[in-house]
Scaffold this active site. Structure first.
Site, PDB file in Angstrom:
ATOM      1  N   TYR A 119      12.890  56.614  95.583  1.00  0.00           N
ATOM      2  CA  TYR A 119      12.390  57.740  94.757  1.00  0.00           C
ATOM      3  C   TYR A 119      12.785  58.006  93.472  1.00  0.00           C
ATOM      4  O   TYR A 119      14.017  57.275  93.184  1.00  0.00           O
ATOM      5  CB  TYR A 119      12.418  59.069  95.490  1.00  0.00           C
ATOM      6  CG  TYR A 119      14.127  59.610  95.610  1.00  0.00           C
ATOM      7  CD1 TYR A 119      14.938  59.196  96.557  1.00  0.00           C
ATOM      8  CD2 TYR A 119      14.490  60.562  94.626  1.00  0.00           C
ATOM      9  CE1 TYR A 119      16.236  59.572  96.464  1.00  0.00           C
ATOM     10  CE2 TYR A 119      15.732  61.153  94.720  1.00  0.00           C
ATOM     11  CZ  TYR A 119      16.646  60.471  95.598  1.00  0.00           C
ATOM     12  OH  TYR A 119      18.082  60.755  95.621  1.00  0.00           O
ATOM     13  N   SER A 122      21.339  63.420  88.174  1.00  0.00           N
ATOM     14  CA  SER A 122      22.767  63.985  87.910  1.00  0.00           C
ATOM     15  C   SER A 122      23.694  63.137  87.550  1.00  0.00           C
ATOM     16  O   SER A 122      24.529  63.194  87.007  1.00  0.00           O
ATOM     17  CB  SER A 122      23.051  65.092  88.819  1.00  0.00           C
ATOM     18  OG  SER A 122      23.638  64.493  89.965  1.00  0.00           O
ATOM     19  N   GLU A 161      57.043  62.476  95.104  1.00  0.00           N
ATOM     20  CA  GLU A 161      57.126  61.095  94.733  1.00  0.00           C
ATOM     21  C   GLU A 161      57.342  60.382  93.367  1.00  0.00           C
ATOM     22  O   GLU A 161      57.933  59.463  93.080  1.00  0.00           O
ATOM     23  CB  GLU A 161      56.488  60.268  95.778  1.00  0.00           C
ATOM     24  CG  GLU A 161      56.842  60.396  97.155  1.00  0.00           C
ATOM     25  CD  GLU A 161      56.074  59.344  98.039  1.00  0.00           C
ATOM     26  OE1 GLU A 161      56.308  58.175  98.250  1.00  0.00           O
ATOM     27  OE2 GLU A 161      54.871  59.760  98.543  1.00  0.00           O
ATOM     28  N   LYS A 171      30.716  66.664  97.438  1.00  0.00           N
ATOM     29  CA  LYS A 171      29.761  65.940  98.212  1.00  0.00           C
ATOM     30  C   LYS A 171      30.624  64.778  99.168  1.00  0.00           C
ATOM     31  O   LYS A 171      31.547  64.239  98.532  1.00  0.00           O
ATOM     32  CB  LYS A 171      28.909  65.143  97.091  1.00  0.00           C
ATOM     33  CG  LYS A 171      27.582  64.475  97.785  1.00  0.00           C
ATOM     34  CD  LYS A 171      26.819  64.169  97.047  1.00  0.00           C
ATOM     35  CE  LYS A 171      25.485  63.409  97.579  1.00  0.00           C
ATOM     36  NZ  LYS A 171      24.493  62.770  96.665  1.00  0.00           N
ATOM     37  N   THR A 208      22.698  66.227  93.339  1.00  0.00           N
ATOM     38  CA  THR A 208      23.691  66.409  94.334  1.00  0.00           C
ATOM     39  C   THR A 208      25.017  65.524  93.820  1.00  0.00           C
ATOM     40  O   THR A 208      26.224  65.792  94.096  1.00  0.00           O
ATOM     41  CB  THR A 208      23.449  66.133  95.645  1.00  0.00           C
ATOM     42  OG1 THR A 208      23.032  64.961  95.958  1.00  0.00           O
ATOM     43  CG2 THR A 208      22.527  67.372  96.251  1.00  0.00           C
ATOM     44  N   ASP A 209      24.628  64.503  93.089  1.00  0.00           N
ATOM     45  CA  ASP A 209      25.852  63.736  92.719  1.00  0.00           C
ATOM     46  C   ASP A 209      26.751  64.134  91.921  1.00  0.00           C
ATOM     47  O   ASP A 209      28.028  64.012  92.014  1.00  0.00           O
ATOM     48  CB  ASP A 209      25.057  62.301  92.068  1.00  0.00           C
ATOM     49  CG  ASP A 209      24.325  61.342  92.879  1.00  0.00           C
ATOM     50  OD1 ASP A 209      24.140  61.702  93.952  1.00  0.00           O
ATOM     51  OD2 ASP A 209      23.628  60.399  92.169  1.00  0.00           O
ATOM     52  N   THR A 253      17.410  65.246  92.902  1.00  0.00           N
ATOM     53  CA  THR A 253      16.322  64.760  93.872  1.00  0.00           C
ATOM     54  C   THR A 253      15.512  65.955  94.468  1.00  0.00           C
ATOM     55  O   THR A 253      14.085  65.864  94.813  1.00  0.00           O
ATOM     56  CB  THR A 253      17.230  64.380  95.254  1.00  0.00           C
ATOM     57  OG1 THR A 253      17.990  63.532  94.737  1.00  0.00           O
ATOM     58  CG2 THR A 253      16.435  64.073  96.564  1.00  0.00           C
TER      59      THR A 253
END
Ligand code: ASP
Length: 337
Positions: A34, A67, A294, A173, A100-101, A21
């Site tokens: 975008y 990304s 567990e 994120k 950022t993904d 982005t």
């Protein structure tokens, strides 16, 4: 005699652009839609002329993608190029511009495979370059401000965004659209990045970069490792399908403390018996998945992810599998990295 004034040489920073982005453009500034990875590295550099006060900045385009489509080939290309550049005296620090993904994945991958203590910083943005109040230019400036800081050396690969500095190992994120989306999984930010005046809080305690035993400079591929998400009533079909598809490792994005249904756990244990390495992580977003709480890892042949979320556990398992297939050794990696 006339005195000669020698200008002090500025640190040299290389910006490696991969898209995202931060390089994205909208059709109209009031439009939420975008396209990531529209602008080039030269466009990004020329949008922030103030960076020249901090460093001698040059750029290279490694990729220009959203990304969400980050992949092993780009990771390997990026890691190899960073190691080449940092091995020379011509580069003092690196800034990677990135969507950022999957930034938390690339940051952790690089944290494990970069063989230098010079600063490597990932920056991105939540708003495209054309947006009203775009956040990319300041994040880029702050990223360069960290890359030139001698105190940034030896802190592992970092993410600089929204005025904060995060360890690539611990960052995640957490919001779909807010500029305040990155947060640590378990430890606080390692510093604040404020207009090239950085304040440092932490040095990552676990192994990274120079002390890491993982190297990909000669690798052309990475082993296949997949993630299985858990939920109430989950069947084992996805686990079985991954084994049939040839996965070398499976990470459980478990509920709670890395738990899942009896069916899924049985599927994972069967996978482990066939030589597929299984790591239990959790989808909850923070905390530690410890062995034998567990789920009886000793009996079922499973590995506990410790502090790593599923996407980071996947990366450590991929790199770990390049060095060993012994579950005991692989568990050690999860304690050390
Ligand atoms: N989808 C974009 C990407 O990861 C989101 C962003 O960069 O903020 O490339």
């Amino acid at each position: 005699m006339a005195s000669v004034v020698v200008a002090e040489a500025k640190p040299k920073v290389k910006i490696l652009a991969t898209g995202g982005t931060i390089a994205g453009a909208q059709a109209s500034t009031s439009d939420a839609g975008y396209k990531s990875g529209t602008f080039s590295v030269e466009n990004l550099i020329s949008a922030v002329p103030a960076m020249k006060e901090l460093a001698e900045v040059s750029g290279e385009q490694i990729a220009n993608i959203g990304s969400q489509t980050m992949n092993d080939a780009v990771w390997l290309k990026l890691a190899k190029r960073i190691n080449q550049l940092l091995a020379t005296p011509d580069v003092d620090g690196i800034v990677v511009t990135h969507g950022t993904d999957t930034m938390e994945e690339t940051a952790y991958f690089l944290n494990l495979v970069v063989s230098s203590d010079k600063p490597v910083v990932l920056v991105g943005s939540m708003r495209p370059a054309t947006a009203i109040s775009a956040d990319g230019p300041l994040n880029l400036f702050n990223g360069v401000g960290v890359a030139v800081d001698p105190d940034a050396r030896g802190r592992g690969v970092m993410v600089v965004i929204n005025d904060q500095i995060f360890s690539g190992r611990d960052v995640t994120k957490s919001h779909t659209t807010s500029v305040e989306t990155f947060r640590p999984l378990n430890h606080g930010p390692i510093g604040d990045a404020y207009l090239a005046k950085n304040r440092w809080y932490e040095r990552p305690a676990l192994k990274h970069t120079l002390n890491s035993e993982f190297r990909v400079d000669k690798a052309d591929t990475l082993p296949r490792v997949d993630i299985v998400y858990s939920y109430a009533n989950a069947p084992r079909d996805l686990v079985d399908a991954l084994v049939a598809a040839g996965a070398k490792g499976i990470v459980l994005a478990g509920v709670g403390d890395g738990n899942s249904t009896d069916e899924v756990i049985a599927g994972l244990s069967d996978a482990a018996k066939k030589g597929v390495v299984v790591v239990r992580s959790t989808k909850v977003g923070s905390g530690i998945v410890r062995r034998n709480v567990e789920v009886n890892d000793d009996k079922l042949g499973l590995i506990a992810a410790e502090e790593l979320n599923p996407s980071k556990a996947r990366i450590l398992l991929m790199l770990g599998l390049m060095n060993s297939s012994d579950p005991k050794k692989l568990q050690e990696f999860f304690y050390q990295y």
